[in-house]
Design a protein around this motif. Sequence first.
Motif, PDB file in Angstrom:
ATOM      1  N   MET A  88     -30.514 -40.798   8.842  1.00  0.00           N
ATOM      2  CA  MET A  88     -31.535 -40.452   9.834  1.00  0.00           C
ATOM      3  C   MET A  88     -31.001 -40.323  11.271  1.00  0.00           C
ATOM      4  O   MET A  88     -31.411 -39.400  11.995  1.00  0.00           O
ATOM      5  N   PRO A  89     -30.103 -41.194  11.729  1.00  0.00           N
ATOM      6  CA  PRO A  89     -29.588 -41.006  13.097  1.00  0.00           C
ATOM      7  C   PRO A  89     -28.893 -39.657  13.272  1.00  0.00           C
ATOM      8  O   PRO A  89     -28.952 -39.053  14.344  1.00  0.00           O
ATOM      9  N   TRP A  90     -28.230 -39.186  12.212  1.00  0.00           N
ATOM     10  CA  TRP A  90     -27.518 -37.912  12.277  1.00  0.00           C
ATOM     11  C   TRP A  90     -28.481 -36.742  12.164  1.00  0.00           C
ATOM     12  O   TRP A  90     -28.316 -35.732  12.855  1.00  0.00           O
ATOM     13  N   TYR A  91     -29.481 -36.865  11.293  1.00  0.00           N
ATOM     14  CA  TYR A  91     -30.506 -35.822  11.213  1.00  0.00           C
ATOM     15  C   TYR A  91     -31.132 -35.592  12.588  1.00  0.00           C
ATOM     16  O   TYR A  91     -31.395 -34.465  12.987  1.00  0.00           O
ATOM     17  N   SER A  92     -31.394 -36.676  13.304  1.00  0.00           N
ATOM     18  CA  SER A  92     -32.092 -36.593  14.594  1.00  0.00           C
ATOM     19  C   SER A  92     -31.250 -35.897  15.656  1.00  0.00           C
ATOM     20  O   SER A  92     -31.787 -35.445  16.677  1.00  0.00           O
ATOM     21  N   LEU A  93     -29.950 -35.813  15.404  1.00  0.00           N
ATOM     22  CA  LEU A  93     -29.069 -35.190  16.387  1.00  0.00           C
ATOM     23  C   LEU A  93     -29.245 -33.676  16.435  1.00  0.00           C
ATOM     24  O   LEU A  93     -29.146 -33.071  17.506  1.00  0.00           O
ATOM     25  N   LEU A  94     -29.523 -33.045  15.280  1.00  0.00           N
ATOM     26  CA  LEU A  94     -29.636 -31.583  15.254  1.00  0.00           C
ATOM     27  C   LEU A  94     -30.782 -31.064  16.126  1.00  0.00           C
ATOM     28  O   LEU A  94     -30.551 -30.189  16.974  1.00  0.00           O
ATOM     29  N   PRO A  95     -32.026 -31.561  15.981  1.00  0.00           N
ATOM     30  CA  PRO A  95     -33.083 -31.069  16.880  1.00  0.00           C
ATOM     31  C   PRO A  95     -32.830 -31.441  18.336  1.00  0.00           C
ATOM     32  O   PRO A  95     -33.280 -30.736  19.248  1.00  0.00           O
ATOM     33  N   THR A  96     -32.107 -32.530  18.559  1.00  0.00           N
ATOM     34  CA  THR A  96     -31.775 -32.920  19.937  1.00  0.00           C
ATOM     35  C   THR A  96     -30.839 -31.892  20.571  1.00  0.00           C
ATOM     36  O   THR A  96     -31.034 -31.468  21.716  1.00  0.00           O
ATOM     37  N   VAL A  97     -29.828 -31.481  19.814  1.00  0.00           N
ATOM     38  CA  VAL A  97     -28.898 -30.449  20.296  1.00  0.00           C
ATOM     39  C   VAL A  97     -29.626 -29.120  20.479  1.00  0.00           C
ATOM     40  O   VAL A  97     -29.403 -28.411  21.470  1.00  0.00           O
ATOM     41  N   SER A  98     -30.508 -28.780  19.526  1.00  0.00           N
ATOM     42  CA  SER A  98     -31.228 -27.507  19.649  1.00  0.00           C
ATOM     43  C   SER A  98     -32.127 -27.513  20.886  1.00  0.00           C
ATOM     44  O   SER A  98     -32.225 -26.505  21.596  1.00  0.00           O
ATOM     45  N   GLU A  99     -32.780 -28.646  21.163  1.00  0.00           N
ATOM     46  CA  GLU A  99     -33.620 -28.730  22.366  1.00  0.00           C
ATOM     47  C   GLU A  99     -32.772 -28.614  23.632  1.00  0.00           C
ATOM     48  O   GLU A  99     -33.198 -28.010  24.621  1.00  0.00           O
ATOM     49  N   TYR A 100     -31.585 -29.200  23.614  1.00  0.00           N
ATOM     50  CA  TYR A 100     -30.672 -29.088  24.766  1.00  0.00           C
ATOM     51  C   TYR A 100     -30.337 -27.618  25.030  1.00  0.00           C
ATOM     52  O   TYR A 100     -30.351 -27.158  26.189  1.00  0.00           O
ATOM     53  N   MET A 101     -30.047 -26.869  23.971  1.00  0.00           N
ATOM     54  CA  MET A 101     -29.712 -25.454  24.125  1.00  0.00           C
ATOM     55  C   MET A 101     -30.923 -24.654  24.608  1.00  0.00           C
ATOM     56  O   MET A 101     -30.788 -23.740  25.427  1.00  0.00           O
ATOM     57  N   ILE A 102     -32.098 -25.006  24.097  1.00  0.00           N
ATOM     58  CA  ILE A 102     -33.325 -24.323  24.528  1.00  0.00           C
ATOM     59  C   ILE A 102     -33.588 -24.598  26.006  1.00  0.00           C
ATOM     60  O   ILE A 102     -33.903 -23.688  26.784  1.00  0.00           O
ATOM     61  N   GLU A 103     -33.485 -25.862  26.393  1.00  0.00           N
ATOM     62  CA  GLU A 103     -33.734 -26.256  27.793  1.00  0.00           C
ATOM     63  C   GLU A 103     -32.798 -25.542  28.756  1.00  0.00           C
ATOM     64  O   GLU A 103     -33.165 -25.266  29.906  1.00  0.00           O
ATOM     65  N   ASN A 104     -31.584 -25.239  28.299  1.00  0.00           N
ATOM     66  CA  ASN A 104     -30.591 -24.592  29.165  1.00  0.00           C
ATOM     67  C   ASN A 104     -30.622 -23.069  29.071  1.00  0.00           C
ATOM     68  O   ASN A 104     -29.768 -22.398  29.661  1.00  0.00           O
ATOM     69  N   GLY A 105     -31.602 -22.542  28.333  1.00  0.00           N
ATOM     70  CA  GLY A 105     -31.776 -21.101  28.285  1.00  0.00           C
ATOM     71  C   GLY A 105     -30.765 -20.363  27.431  1.00  0.00           C
ATOM     72  O   GLY A 105     -30.576 -19.156  27.600  1.00  0.00           O
ATOM     73  N   TRP A 106     -30.126 -21.041  26.497  1.00  0.00           N
ATOM     74  CA  TRP A 106     -29.120 -20.400  25.655  1.00  0.00           C
ATOM     75  C   TRP A 106     -29.736 -19.669  24.459  1.00  0.00           C
ATOM     76  O   TRP A 106     -29.045 -18.896  23.801  1.00  0.00           O
ATOM     77  N   THR A 107     -30.984 -19.943  24.159  1.00  0.00           N
ATOM     78  CA  THR A 107     -31.637 -19.353  22.996  1.00  0.00           C
ATOM     79  C   THR A 107     -32.702 -18.358  23.451  1.00  0.00           C
ATOM     80  O   THR A 107     -32.882 -18.126  24.651  1.00  0.00           O
ATOM     81  N   ARG A 108     -33.449 -17.823  22.487  1.00  0.00           N
ATOM     82  CA  ARG A 108     -34.507 -16.866  22.796  1.00  0.00           C
ATOM     83  C   ARG A 108     -35.895 -17.512  22.737  1.00  0.00           C
ATOM     84  O   ARG A 108     -36.909 -16.821  22.651  1.00  0.00           O
ATOM     85  N   CYS A 109     -35.915 -18.829  22.792  1.00  0.00           N
ATOM     86  CA  CYS A 109     -37.169 -19.582  22.731  1.00  0.00           C
ATOM     87  C   CYS A 109     -37.994 -19.337  24.002  1.00  0.00           C
ATOM     88  O   CYS A 109     -37.433 -19.188  25.100  1.00  0.00           O
ATOM     89  N   PHE A 110     -39.312 -19.307  23.858  1.00  0.00           N
ATOM     90  CA  PHE A 110     -40.175 -19.145  25.029  1.00  0.00           C
ATOM     91  C   PHE A 110     -41.220 -20.264  25.059  1.00  0.00           C
ATOM     92  O   PHE A 110     -41.541 -20.863  24.029  1.00  0.00           O
TER      93      PHE A 110
END
Length: 267
Positions: A88-110
């Motif tokens: 579980m600690p490792w599973y939780s890392l993936l959405p955390t990294v994805s949110e970091y990328m979204i917050e920094n504008g690296w993705t196409r999320c709106f």
Amino acid sequence: MEDILTETSFYNRLVLGAFLPNRVWDPLPHFLQTWLRNYIGANLIYFVSGFLWCFYIYYLKRNVYLPKDAIPSTKSMLLQISVAMKAMPWYSLLPTVSEYMIENGWTRCFARISDVSWPAYLMYLIVYLVIVEFGIYWMHRELHDIKPLYKYLHATHHIYNKQNTLSPFAGLAFHPLDGILQAVPHVIALFLVPIHFKMHILLICMEGIWTANIHDCIDAKLWPAMGAGYHTIHHTTYRHNYGHFTIWMDWMFGTLRHPTDDDMKKM
């Protein structure tokens, strides 16, 4: 991406403030706050959905949906919980990294549907789901076909290969890297198609509930959903029904096996 950063900060305060004293989480960097929020949220989804569903099908409706000899033992379920808790600690890392990328504008999320309009939002969502379905199908299939990946990663999950060893708690009982690899298509899709941030988070949460549901061995017959009837076959044959939310990818690539066909062969 300031709106999304404000939104994720709100989610952090909402979850962490409800479960931990401010002095514990407030001094942490935003990234660690997000990971801690995802870790708490993942555990809540896992245990609440797992316990409620197990209570309903194994105790409240005992022998209604499953015969007595198909109900998993408490020992089996505790083993599945143990495996899931280590990952579980490792599973939780993936959405955390994805949110970091979204917050920094690296993705196409709106951040808002008004940024793209409702018709565009619905079109993007359909494309996003197709990419995720395709990606998870092939990731799961290759975890079987590439022998070292199966031996060192995916075999951890496939020790649960009979009705009386499968339970909703098996849904997240994976080797940590295996679980992350199967969720990676959600992150890859962020770079390929615009997606509403809230919907992305909702779909990640739905993953936890869905994986519990497809391991309960109950064939709900909700075509074209890849329900437990299909997924139980996957755990017994190892060569069919690799798909995710729907049966479409297995149908397209020739690996679909229907529960009714399986019943006929047994007869």
